[in-house]
Design a protein around this motif. Structure first.
Motif, PDB file in Angstrom:
ATOM      1  N   ALA A 141       0.833  -1.206   0.000  1.00 45.57           N
ATOM      2  CA  ALA A 141       0.000   0.000   0.000  1.00 45.57           C
ATOM      3  C   ALA A 141       0.868   1.257   0.000  1.00 45.57           C
ATOM      4  N   LYS A 142       1.928   1.232   0.769  1.00 46.18           N
ATOM      5  CA  LYS A 142       2.850   2.374   0.805  1.00 46.18           C
ATOM      6  C   LYS A 142       3.500   2.576  -0.565  1.00 46.18           C
ATOM      7  N   ASP A 143       3.934   1.475  -1.182  1.00 52.72           N
ATOM      8  CA  ASP A 143       4.554   1.553  -2.508  1.00 52.72           C
ATOM      9  C   ASP A 143       3.577   2.103  -3.546  1.00 52.72           C
ATOM     10  N   ARG A 144       2.315   1.659  -3.478  1.00 53.45           N
ATOM     11  CA  ARG A 144       1.297   2.177  -4.402  1.00 53.45           C
ATOM     12  C   ARG A 144       1.083   3.676  -4.191  1.00 53.45           C
ATOM     13  N   ALA A 145       1.042   4.105  -2.942  1.00 55.11           N
ATOM     14  CA  ALA A 145       0.835   5.524  -2.645  1.00 55.11           C
ATOM     15  C   ALA A 145       1.992   6.371  -3.180  1.00 55.11           C
ATOM     16  N   LEU A 203       3.037  10.319  -9.937  1.00 57.07           N
ATOM     17  CA  LEU A 203       2.314  10.603 -11.174  1.00 57.07           C
ATOM     18  C   LEU A 203       1.541  11.920 -11.113  1.00 57.07           C
ATOM     19  N   GLN A 204       1.675  12.634 -10.013  1.00 53.94           N
ATOM     20  CA  GLN A 204       0.974  13.917  -9.848  1.00 53.94           C
ATOM     21  C   GLN A 204       1.767  15.031 -10.535  1.00 53.94           C
ATOM     22  N   LYS A 205       1.770  14.980 -11.855  1.00 54.16           N
ATOM     23  CA  LYS A 205       2.467  15.982 -12.657  1.00 54.16           C
ATOM     24  C   LYS A 205       1.758  16.063 -14.010  1.00 54.16           C
ATOM     25  N   PRO A 206       2.004  17.108 -14.762  1.00 56.16           N
ATOM     26  CA  PRO A 206       1.336  17.251 -16.059  1.00 56.16           C
ATOM     27  C   PRO A 206       1.612  16.060 -16.978  1.00 56.16           C
ATOM     28  N   LYS A 247       3.808   6.123 -17.684  1.00 56.81           N
ATOM     29  CA  LYS A 247       2.583   5.607 -18.316  1.00 56.81           C
ATOM     30  C   LYS A 247       2.386   4.124 -17.986  1.00 56.81           C
ATOM     31  N   ASP A 248       3.483   3.361 -18.005  1.00 52.12           N
ATOM     32  CA  ASP A 248       3.401   1.946 -17.625  1.00 52.12           C
ATOM     33  C   ASP A 248       2.980   1.800 -16.167  1.00 52.12           C
ATOM     34  N   ASN A 249       3.561   2.621 -15.303  1.00 52.94           N
ATOM     35  CA  ASN A 249       3.208   2.572 -13.878  1.00 52.94           C
ATOM     36  C   ASN A 249       1.734   2.909 -13.672  1.00 52.94           C
ATOM     37  N   PHE A 250       1.248   3.904 -14.394  1.00 50.03           N
ATOM     38  CA  PHE A 250      -0.163   4.283 -14.289  1.00 50.03           C
ATOM     39  C   PHE A 250      -1.064   3.121 -14.707  1.00 50.03           C
ATOM     40  N   LEU A 251      -0.742   2.499 -15.810  1.00 51.64           N
ATOM     41  CA  LEU A 251      -1.565   1.377 -16.279  1.00 51.64           C
ATOM     42  C   LEU A 251      -1.520   0.214 -15.291  1.00 51.64           C
ATOM     43  N   ARG A 252      -0.358  -0.037 -14.720  1.00 51.61           N
ATOM     44  CA  ARG A 252      -0.226  -1.108 -13.725  1.00 51.61           C
ATOM     45  C   ARG A 252      -1.084  -0.794 -12.493  1.00 51.61           C
ATOM     46  N   LEU A 253      -1.026   0.452 -12.023  1.00 55.04           N
ATOM     47  CA  LEU A 253      -1.835   0.848 -10.866  1.00 55.04           C
ATOM     48  C   LEU A 253      -3.325   0.800 -11.189  1.00 55.04           C
ATOM     49  N   LEU A 254      -3.689   1.287 -12.357  1.00 53.14           N
ATOM     50  CA  LEU A 254      -5.086   1.278 -12.771  1.00 53.14           C
ATOM     51  C   LEU A 254      -5.612  -0.155 -12.896  1.00 53.14           C
TER      52      LEU A 254
END
Length: 116
Positions: free
Chosen positions: A73-77, A83-86, A95-102
């Motif tokens: 959970a800490k790693d996900r946070a 990813l809090q950037k433009p 983008k890969d990290n976002f898709l993995r989290l999603l």
């Protein structure tokens, strides 16, 4: 049931529960905390040696250590925060990290519940 009481603070109750359960599966029932008091619930079958070992485990408990679930959970946070950037500044890795989290979030939401 017997309650073993200790004074200890701070406590990571999830980690302490996990450690006690792993080490004393046959006599361990649960753990509760309030303020700086730790109460370990055990069966009447506990031996004096097990009492002493539980006391040592509580005494040496490090609240900074995390369970595998807490670490995940800490790693996900941290990953979400990164990813809090433009969007136009995202790298292919972002983008890969976002898709993995999603994907992980979607799987946990869409996994059907098991029937009782």
């Amino acid at each position: 049931m017997i309650d073993l009481e200790f004074i200890k603070s701070p406590v990571n109750i999830d980690k302490l529960h996990e450690d006690l359960s792993a080490a004393f599966n046959k006599v361990f029932i649960g753990v509760t905390i309030s303020a700086d008091q730790v109460r370990i619930h055990v069966t009447d079958a506990i031996t004096q040696a097990e009492r002493d070992q539980i006391g040592l485990l509580v005494l040496t408990h490090d609240a900074a250590l995390l369970t595998a679930a807490q670490q995940a959970a800490k790693d996900r946070a941290i990953l979400w925060a990164s990813l809090q950037k433009p969007w136009d500044t995202w790298t292919p890795q972002d983008k890969d990290n976002f898709l993995r989290l999603l994907s992980a979030t979607t799987q946990s939401v869409t996994t059907p519940l098991k029937s009782p």
